[in-house]
Design an enzyme around this catalytic site. Structure first.
Site, short mmCIF file in Angstrom:
data_model
loop_
_atom_site.label_atom_id
_atom_site.label_comp_id
_atom_site.label_asym_id
_atom_site.label_seq_id
_atom_site.Cartn_x
_atom_site.Cartn_y
_atom_site.Cartn_z
N ALA A 108 0.84 -1.20 0.00
CA ALA A 108 0.00 0.00 0.00
C ALA A 108 0.88 1.25 0.00
O ALA A 108 0.62 2.21 -0.74
CB ALA A 108 -0.92 -0.01 1.22
N ASN A 109 1.92 1.25 0.83
CA ASN A 109 2.81 2.42 0.88
C ASN A 109 3.41 2.71 -0.51
O ASN A 109 3.46 3.86 -0.96
CB ASN A 109 3.98 2.17 1.85
CG ASN A 109 3.51 1.97 3.28
OD1 ASN A 109 2.38 2.31 3.63
ND2 ASN A 109 4.38 1.41 4.12
N GLY A 140 19.81 4.12 3.82
CA GLY A 140 19.31 5.16 4.73
C GLY A 140 20.17 6.40 4.69
O GLY A 140 20.39 6.99 3.63
N ASP A 167 10.04 2.21 1.46
CA ASP A 167 8.97 2.04 0.47
C ASP A 167 8.93 3.23 -0.50
O ASP A 167 8.73 3.05 -1.70
CB ASP A 167 7.61 1.91 1.18
CG ASP A 167 7.57 0.68 2.06
OD1 ASP A 167 8.21 -0.33 1.69
OD2 ASP A 167 6.92 0.72 3.11
N ASP A 214 10.77 10.11 11.42
CA ASP A 214 10.27 8.72 11.43
C ASP A 214 10.71 8.04 10.14
O ASP A 214 10.35 8.48 9.04
CB ASP A 214 8.74 8.73 11.54
CG ASP A 214 8.14 7.33 11.44
OD1 ASP A 214 8.87 6.35 11.63
OD2 ASP A 214 6.93 7.24 11.15
O1 RIB Z 1 7.86 -0.64 5.29
C1 RIB Z 1 7.06 -0.13 6.31
C2 RIB Z 1 5.87 -1.01 6.53
O2 RIB Z 1 6.31 -2.26 7.01
C3 RIB Z 1 4.90 -0.49 7.56
O3 RIB Z 1 3.91 0.34 7.00
C4 RIB Z 1 4.36 -1.76 8.20
O4 RIB Z 1 3.04 -2.01 7.87
C5 RIB Z 1 5.28 -2.87 7.72
O5 RIB Z 1 4.67 -3.70 6.87
#
Ligand code: RIB
Length: 309
Positions: free
Chosen positions: A42-43, A223, A253, A247
């Site tokens: 989703a991200n 990173g 992602d 954060d």
């Molecule tokens: O990569 C970050 C994601 O990893 C978070 O949104 C969490 O849901 C995990 O799946």
């Protein structure tokens, strides 16, 4: 448009900010609880949409309110989520996330729930979508047979296949060969290569060794240290953008989605990794996964300022 087709996880993130991450067995009090839509699939779909491309998401949630929340969030971001399956007998996946105040480092515990109900047969609905996308993006947070078959079909239909190798899995080389680009972070690279990876030098050695087994392109997310690109026998370190992070959840992602978007738009490898670095850097400035996926203009600003260190 050069669409991005994402097949991956959808998870509701339960986030608490803590003064420091707990040791095993320790109880640490934090503040600022938030429920945020997330999951690597989703991200990445949201990031692709915010970065300006048509984004299609194939995934699975339960028939519960957590599933509704995630679907709302991805659709509001402009992702076509009409392919998403709703499992009748499984709960939506959940992640418990602690974020260290100031440093932005996190620990994540995941119950994948309905994500594991995604099956190879579910991929049949993707058929009309292959013509609408240039890159197909996968992670390792859904059943691995679905990832393998999804990549095989996408490549057969002419898409560039990209694997975000998270979370860490020790998968065989034949599995990785289905991807045109494999993108692990340091921990994921350690799992793939069986080597100790800590810092640029050891990551470079492990990535080169992995590339030698037949993986076309490896892009290591480092990173704050930027990224490594290993392609066609060459290995380069692509420097990071300097940024004040709050954060790091979802930064990887944003990075991989940035890479997939740039490749879909025809960017060269080094240019695509720089774009991905900027997308990852922009994501660490906002708390939460989906809320932090950057808009194209934020990435563009970083690229123009050229504050790559
Ligand atoms: O990569 C970050 C994601 O990893 C978070 O949104 C969490 O849901 C995990 O799946």
């Amino acid at each position: 448009m050069a669409g991005v087709l994402v097949t991956g996880s959808m998870i509701l993130d339960m986030v608490i900010t803590v003064p420091r991450l707990p040791e095993p067995g320790e109880n640490v009090h934090g503040a600022g609880f938030a429920m945020v839509a997330g999951g690597k699939g989703a991200n990445q779909a949201v990031a692709a949409a915010r970065l300006g491309q048509d984004a299609f998401l194939m995934g699975c949630v339960g028939r519960d309110t957590f599933g509704d929340l995630i679907l709302d969030a991805v659709e509001q971001a402009g992702v076509d989520a009409s392919l998403v399956k709703r499992a009748p007998a499984a709960l939506t996946g959940v992640a418990l996330i602690a974020i260290e105040e100031g440093a932005g480092m996190n620990t994540i515990v995941v119950d994948p729930g309905a994500n594991m109900a995604l099956a190879v047969d579910d991929l049949d609905v993707l058929e009309p979508y292959y013509a609408r996308a240039r890159t197909a993006l996968f992670q390792l947070e859904i059943p691995l047979d679905v990832v393998a078959e999804g990549a095989r079909r996408a490549r057969e239909r002419g898409l560039v296949t990209v694997l975000d190798a998270g979370p860490p899995h020790d998968v065989p080389i034949e599995f990785l060969e289905a991807f045109d680009v494999v993108s692990p972070n340091e921990k994921e690279l350690a799992a793939l290569s069986g080597r100790v990876v800590r810092g640029v030098k050891s990551a470079m050695a492990a990535a080169k060794e992995l590339a030698g087994t037949g993986i076309k392109r490896i892009v290591v997310k480092m990173g704050e240290q930027g990224a490594l690109l290993v392609a066609d026998g060459d290995a380069v370190h692509v420097p990071p953008f300097e940024i004040d992070g709050v954060d790091s959840t979802g930064a990887g992602d944003a990075f991989t989605a940035g890479l997939a978007v740039a490749l879909a738009e025809g960017a060269g490898d080094a240019e695509a990794v720089r774009f991905a670095n900027a997308a990852g850097a922009a994501a660490v400035t906002v708390l939460g996964a989906i809320p932090s996926m950057p808009e194209r203009r934020a990435v563009q600003r970083l690229l123009v300022r050229g504050e790559s260190v």
